[in-house]
Enzyme design. Sequence first.
Site, PDB file in Angstrom:
ATOM      1  N   GLY B  16       6.618  26.415  28.438  1.00  0.00           N
ATOM      2  CA  GLY B  16       5.832  25.394  28.782  1.00  0.00           C
ATOM      3  C   GLY B  16       6.065  24.860  30.028  1.00  0.00           C
ATOM      4  N   HIS B  46      10.666  30.117  23.890  1.00  0.00           N
ATOM      5  CA  HIS B  46      11.067  29.071  22.907  1.00  0.00           C
ATOM      6  C   HIS B  46       9.741  28.141  22.572  1.00  0.00           C
ATOM      7  CE1 HIS B  46      13.245  27.738  19.397  1.00  0.00           C
ATOM      8  NE2 HIS B  46      12.925  26.647  20.047  1.00  0.00           N
ATOM      9  N   VAL B  48       7.035  28.386  22.144  1.00  0.00           N
ATOM     10  CA  VAL B  48       6.167  29.134  21.070  1.00  0.00           C
ATOM     11  C   VAL B  48       6.282  28.376  19.642  1.00  0.00           C
ATOM     12  CG1 VAL B  48       7.511  31.151  20.337  1.00  0.00           C
ATOM     13  CG2 VAL B  48       4.871  31.101  20.385  1.00  0.00           C
ATOM     14  N   PHE B 118       4.118  10.563  13.278  1.00  0.00           N
ATOM     15  CA  PHE B 118       5.301  11.371  13.578  1.00  0.00           C
ATOM     16  C   PHE B 118       6.510  10.371  13.576  1.00  0.00           C
ATOM     17  CE2 PHE B 118       7.138  14.875  15.215  1.00  0.00           C
ATOM     18  CZ  PHE B 118       6.644  16.092  14.935  1.00  0.00           C
ATOM     19  N   GLN B 232      20.606  16.520  19.994  1.00  0.00           N
ATOM     20  CA  GLN B 232      19.863  15.940  18.609  1.00  0.00           C
ATOM     21  C   GLN B 232      20.126  17.111  17.741  1.00  0.00           C
ATOM     22  OE1 GLN B 232      15.373  15.700  18.781  1.00  0.00           O
ATOM     23  NE2 GLN B 232      16.021  13.738  18.363  1.00  0.00           N
ATOM     24  N   HIS B 234      18.282  17.794  13.972  1.00  0.00           N
ATOM     25  CA  HIS B 234      17.013  17.933  13.365  1.00  0.00           C
ATOM     26  C   HIS B 234      17.528  17.675  11.702  1.00  0.00           C
ATOM     27  CE1 HIS B 234      13.219  18.428  11.195  1.00  0.00           C
ATOM     28  NE2 HIS B 234      12.592  18.219  12.585  1.00  0.00           N
ATOM     29  N   LEU B 244      13.089  25.444  11.302  1.00  0.00           N
ATOM     30  CA  LEU B 244      12.697  24.098  11.083  1.00  0.00           C
ATOM     31  C   LEU B 244      11.653  23.787  10.052  1.00  0.00           C
ATOM     32  CD1 LEU B 244      12.557  21.345  13.774  1.00  0.00           C
ATOM     33  CD2 LEU B 244      10.594  21.908  12.665  1.00  0.00           C
ATOM     34  N   GLU B 247       8.850  17.800  10.931  1.00  0.00           N
ATOM     35  CA  GLU B 247       8.748  16.448  10.329  1.00  0.00           C
ATOM     36  C   GLU B 247       7.479  16.009   9.702  1.00  0.00           C
ATOM     37  OE1 GLU B 247      11.558  13.983  12.841  1.00  0.00           O
ATOM     38  OE2 GLU B 247       9.874  13.691  14.080  1.00  0.00           O
ATOM     39  N   ARG B 287      15.449  10.957  13.953  1.00  0.00           N
ATOM     40  CA  ARG B 287      16.386  11.982  13.526  1.00  0.00           C
ATOM     41  C   ARG B 287      17.713  11.626  13.323  1.00  0.00           C
ATOM     42  NH1 ARG B 287      12.995  16.258  16.968  1.00  0.00           N
ATOM     43  NH2 ARG B 287      11.203  16.207  15.408  1.00  0.00           N
ATOM     44  N   HIS B 355      18.766  20.811  17.517  1.00  0.00           N
ATOM     45  CA  HIS B 355      17.541  20.997  17.475  1.00  0.00           C
ATOM     46  C   HIS B 355      17.154  20.865  19.195  1.00  0.00           C
ATOM     47  CE1 HIS B 355      13.373  21.133  16.758  1.00  0.00           C
ATOM     48  NE2 HIS B 355      13.215  19.768  17.068  1.00  0.00           N
ATOM     49  N   ARG B 390      15.890  11.787  21.641  1.00  0.00           N
ATOM     50  CA  ARG B 390      14.506  12.266  21.692  1.00  0.00           C
ATOM     51  C   ARG B 390      13.589  11.770  20.604  1.00  0.00           C
ATOM     52  NH1 ARG B 390      11.035  17.261  20.749  1.00  0.00           N
ATOM     53  NH2 ARG B 390      12.542  17.451  19.014  1.00  0.00           N
ATOM     54  N   LEU B 396       7.024  18.159  24.151  1.00  0.00           N
ATOM     55  CA  LEU B 396       5.837  18.940  24.517  1.00  0.00           C
ATOM     56  C   LEU B 396       5.118  18.208  25.840  1.00  0.00           C
ATOM     57  CD1 LEU B 396       4.714  20.610  21.384  1.00  0.00           C
ATOM     58  CD2 LEU B 396       6.026  21.628  23.254  1.00  0.00           C
TER      59      LEU B 396
HETATM   60  C1  LIG Z   1      11.715  24.782  16.166  1.00  0.00           C
HETATM   61  C2  LIG Z   1      11.365  23.750  17.067  1.00  0.00           C
HETATM   62  C3  LIG Z   1      10.179  23.082  17.102  1.00  0.00           C
HETATM   63  C4  LIG Z   1      10.113  22.074  17.950  1.00  0.00           C
HETATM   64  N1  LIG Z   1       8.928  21.298  17.643  1.00  0.00           N
HETATM   65  C5  LIG Z   1       8.321  20.231  18.558  1.00  0.00           C
HETATM   66  C6  LIG Z   1       7.149  19.499  18.565  1.00  0.00           C
HETATM   67  O1  LIG Z   1       6.715  19.119  17.444  1.00  0.00           O
HETATM   68  N2  LIG Z   1       6.959  18.581  19.224  1.00  0.00           N
HETATM   69  C7  LIG Z   1       7.650  18.294  20.545  1.00  0.00           C
HETATM   70  O2  LIG Z   1       7.399  17.496  21.445  1.00  0.00           O
HETATM   71  N3  LIG Z   1       8.574  19.182  20.821  1.00  0.00           N
HETATM   72  C8  LIG Z   1       9.327  19.978  20.061  1.00  0.00           C
HETATM   73  N4  LIG Z   1      10.353  21.003  20.018  1.00  0.00           N
HETATM   74  C9  LIG Z   1      10.920  20.923  21.307  1.00  0.00           C
HETATM   75  C10 LIG Z   1      10.176  21.531  22.567  1.00  0.00           C
HETATM   76  O3  LIG Z   1       9.436  22.730  21.787  1.00  0.00           O
HETATM   77  C11 LIG Z   1      11.141  22.442  23.590  1.00  0.00           C
HETATM   78  O4  LIG Z   1      11.690  21.211  24.051  1.00  0.00           O
HETATM   79  C12 LIG Z   1      10.197  22.835  24.805  1.00  0.00           C
HETATM   80  O5  LIG Z   1       9.421  23.892  24.077  1.00  0.00           O
HETATM   81  C13 LIG Z   1      11.087  23.535  25.679  1.00  0.00           C
HETATM   82  O6  LIG Z   1      10.387  24.253  26.652  1.00  0.00           O
HETATM   83  P1  LIG Z   1      10.679  24.644  28.045  1.00  0.00           P
HETATM   84  O7  LIG Z   1       9.346  25.086  28.750  1.00  0.00           O
HETATM   85  O8  LIG Z   1      11.600  23.693  28.852  1.00  0.00           O
HETATM   86  O9  LIG Z   1      11.589  26.009  27.698  1.00  0.00           O
HETATM   87  P2  LIG Z   1      11.467  27.318  26.763  1.00  0.00           P
HETATM   88  O10 LIG Z   1       9.996  27.160  26.242  1.00  0.00           O
HETATM   89  O11 LIG Z   1      12.671  27.461  25.964  1.00  0.00           O
HETATM   90  O12 LIG Z   1      11.235  28.594  27.852  1.00  0.00           O
HETATM   91  C14 LIG Z   1      12.667  28.620  28.597  1.00  0.00           C
HETATM   92  C15 LIG Z   1      12.031  29.800  29.673  1.00  0.00           C
HETATM   93  O13 LIG Z   1      13.012  30.295  30.474  1.00  0.00           O
HETATM   94  C16 LIG Z   1      13.390  31.558  30.507  1.00  0.00           C
HETATM   95  N5  LIG Z   1      14.822  31.797  30.869  1.00  0.00           N
HETATM   96  C17 LIG Z   1      15.879  31.068  30.248  1.00  0.00           C
HETATM   97  N6  LIG Z   1      17.016  31.591  31.014  1.00  0.00           N
HETATM   98  C18 LIG Z   1      16.767  32.523  31.858  1.00  0.00           C
HETATM   99  C19 LIG Z   1      17.326  33.313  32.732  1.00  0.00           C
HETATM  100  N7  LIG Z   1      18.651  33.453  32.726  1.00  0.00           N
HETATM  101  N8  LIG Z   1      16.713  34.173  33.505  1.00  0.00           N
HETATM  102  C20 LIG Z   1      15.207  34.049  33.582  1.00  0.00           C
HETATM  103  N9  LIG Z   1      14.656  33.446  32.569  1.00  0.00           N
HETATM  104  C21 LIG Z   1      15.228  32.642  31.647  1.00  0.00           C
HETATM  105  C22 LIG Z   1      13.070  32.153  29.232  1.00  0.00           C
HETATM  106  O14 LIG Z   1      12.498  33.442  29.376  1.00  0.00           O
HETATM  107  C23 LIG Z   1      11.607  31.139  28.853  1.00  0.00           C
HETATM  108  O15 LIG Z   1      10.631  31.702  29.486  1.00  0.00           O
HETATM  109  C24 LIG Z   1      10.631  21.768  19.139  1.00  0.00           C
HETATM  110  C25 LIG Z   1      11.609  22.925  19.219  1.00  0.00           C
HETATM  111  C26 LIG Z   1      12.225  23.541  18.331  1.00  0.00           C
HETATM  112  C27 LIG Z   1      13.432  24.370  18.599  1.00  0.00           C
END
Ligand SMILES: Cc1cc2nc3c(=O)[nH]c(=O)nc-3n(C[C@H](O)[C@H](O)[C@H](O)COP(=O)(O)OP(=O)(O)OC[C@H]3O[C@@H](n4cnc5c(N)ncnc54)[C@H](O)[C@@H]3O)c2cc1C
Lengths: 247, 582
Positions: B16, B46, B48, B118, B232, B234, B244, B247, B287, B355, B390, B396
Amino acid sequence: MADRITLKVTRYDPGRDHEPGFQTYEVPLRKDWVVLDALNYVKDKVDGSLSFRWSCRMGICGSCGMMVNGEPKLTCATFVSEYMPGPVSVEPLKHFPILRDLIVDISDFLEKLTKVKPWLIREEERRVVDGEYLQTPEQADTFRQFSMCINCLLCYAACPVYGLDPLFTGPAAIALAQRYNTDSRDQGTNERLDILSQHDGIWGCTFVGDCTRVCPKHVDPAGAIQQYKLTAAKEWIKSLLMPWGGR
Amino acid sequence: MLDVSSHDVLLVGGGGAGLRAAIAISEADAGLSVAIVSKVYPMRSHTVSAEGGAAGVIHPDDSLEEHIYDTISGGDWLCDQDAVETFVKEAPEELLRLEHWGCPWSRQEDGHIAVRPFGGMKKTRTWFAADKTGFHLLHTLFQTSLKFSAITRYDEYFVTRLLINDGCVQGVVAIELATGRIQAIIAKAVILCTGGCGRVFRFTTNASIKTGDGMALAYRAGAPLKDMEFVQYHPTGLPFTGILITEAARAEGGYLLNKEGYRYLQDYNLGTPQPKPVLRSMELGPRDRLSQAFVKEQEQGRTSEGLYGPVVYLDLRHLGEKVINARLPFVRELCLKYENIDPVKELIPVRPVVHYMMGGVHTDLNGATPLKGLYAAGEVACVSINGANRLGSNSLPELLVFGARAGRAAAAFAAGQQAPNRRQILAQALDEETRLHDQFLQKSGGRERISTLRDEMQTTMEKGAGIYRRGDLLTHTAGKLIELQERLGSVTLYDRSHVFNTELVSALELSFMLDVAECITHAALQRTESRGAHQRTDFPARNDERFLAHSLVYRQTDGRPRTEYLPVTITRWPPGERVYGR
Ligand SMILES: Cc1cc2nc3c(=O)[nH]c(=O)nc-3n(C[C@H](O)[C@H](O)[C@H](O)COP(=O)(O)OP(=O)(O)OC[C@H]3O[C@@H](n4cnc5c(N)ncnc54)[C@H](O)[C@@H]3O)c2cc1C
Ligand code: SF4
Ligand code: FES
């Protein structure tokens, strides 16, 4: 329940092997283990060189599609115990070039996806300060199903047309085109229609419906293809009747 | 042979945060060339798997002020208040922008955006897309990013090192997984968007790719990691898989029960049981408090012994099949598919699972780290808006707000920079190539297995740096981690192939995780107080006099961590007590 089961897994290293072969591994049979858990057991405890993709282990990232006993499956959502007493064969997804072991080259799909313009097209974009586009729950329901695609590509592995004609845009990409075409906020149907009609692979689809059958997210790509064909046929007739540009 | 390419701005990570940043750069300056380097295809990231939703004030009876206060008090006053203000102000427009890009947010009958309650939020302000919010958010961003031709993607490239010249970050070294080729990708600015590090622990909701790579990359390059002791949990994960149970299941009215069928949270100062859910009370309390209550129940022998250790139960049965199917279809699907349990009829065994990482690479409001040319956004970064804990549904919107800000700042920075000096940079890249060969690909004779070291790391982290911490246990964990670092030197790879060497990837990830684990442990040992997610049984009280401050962990020349402190930015909200359920 027996306590072990045999996996028959495709192995292929292009630097070493002329063609893919099989290797068998005996793994513990556990009620809560999916095929992916068994593969991870092999990788962690038996043979660290076995290669496959996975990430979420909850059926949402779309990485872990493979052929399990000849059927395209998400290996994180397929219990090993379903295949008792075994053996279970695990192979890379059909219809894609194999890169290594259970990993296939999916770059073709990414290109196709980009071509169908899977983004919201507007003649005039609304400013953020003017708030959201209104959309009722019913309007949202028309495209919801198509928006559920996780790009796992099981449908391509099941599609007989894609197997014969790699130029075919294919089920998931067409479903995603329809996802936007049927979104009340979108105004890009005609642009997408032009692209989709460029290659006539789509007319080869005889609505076998294998794609819909194997889809783990109930996207119904076959339905999307039918819908699309209908619209395309209408547009084609329109263009015959009004060659000066009825659009 | 080393391959070289170059861009204006390079993003490590296509989740994201990375995708939002990439779009922001292209929108700010269409002439800039942008690269997204990601170890998985972006839509596999992730983000996703986030389920519940994204917070942003839109209701007329809600206010920015209240969202700010909930976030700051929820974070136990460790949030920087200027950062929280910026975040809360910009979150609604970011969520709207996503709507304009097609995100299928759930709607009210009249066509406007719907919001849901929430945990930890006093007002109803969480936007959601059924229970697949992260999935829709990520795919919307990914598909939208496809329309920008200035964005080049390096899909399935694994970044192993940052390239630095003259104190300025100017690119990365990455392995193209499909071929094993090692490539130097040069850029005028680099943004880390690599997500969190939950895999450092055994029970976690985090996907296998969440191994803290970006934190370790920044740390090794000399940037400090901030507030790493705040991890954190969960309160409701499925025990075997860590899946998970959102919530939202509790927001819709689910109960948490101990083995006697008793709603035990009422014993932990979290309010009194009501038949309908009450915001910020009981099951909707924060949490950390819920996870801590689990440990206390366990100590009193009131948890059940499951196949994977102690569990409590989440009860949804009284909601009935109709409500569960309509409001929580994904929860039911997950339980059925992965643990063979039907929440309509059965109790769901749950336990606290790691989490989210509050800490991360130290940045300012524009995502800039203290290293010139290096930015960070998303879970890898610590701005900080999450403080010591958090609030659910804040991350998000965080990755959207600060992804966009980091993107714009990096774009402006890159536009004013000269092209990097290739010769200097290439020398470093060659160095890295040699290291990868010597340390992993051509080495023989070692005896250690990656999975063994990983298991031992997770076990020692759970023991020493888990929900409750104690000085002596932390010290023991710190020692064990040093031992594991040494043993990492004797890891042998079975896999010597160049093509998709996932074992090499695992080894590199393990080495990143060990660095991150050391930082968490070190910062936890130094913080002799209890605050938010960091609970010390030997120092049970919050100590504002000494610790109203962020920890900053630096890497020393001997490879060991050193911690410094930076005062928290307090603007309008003086520290108070965290009170829930009253
Ligand atoms: C199950 C679950 C449910 C959640 N639900 C919520 C929710 O309802 N509301 C909310 O606000 N938050 C929620 N969160 C938290 C939130 O989803 C995450 O904090 C957030 O999506 C992280 O996004 P990001 O873009 O920082 O990283 P990510 O989406 O984890 O992306 C990381 C990226 O980095 C790349 N990468 C990593 N290391 C390397 C490397 N060495 N070389 C090249 N590429 C690399 C990966 O390929 C990936 O593309 C949830 C988390 C989890 C685990
Ligand atoms: S349509 Fe279904 S099977 Fe095809 S890629 Fe999408 S989710 Fe997978
Ligand atoms: S591992 Fe993510 S879908 Fe199977």
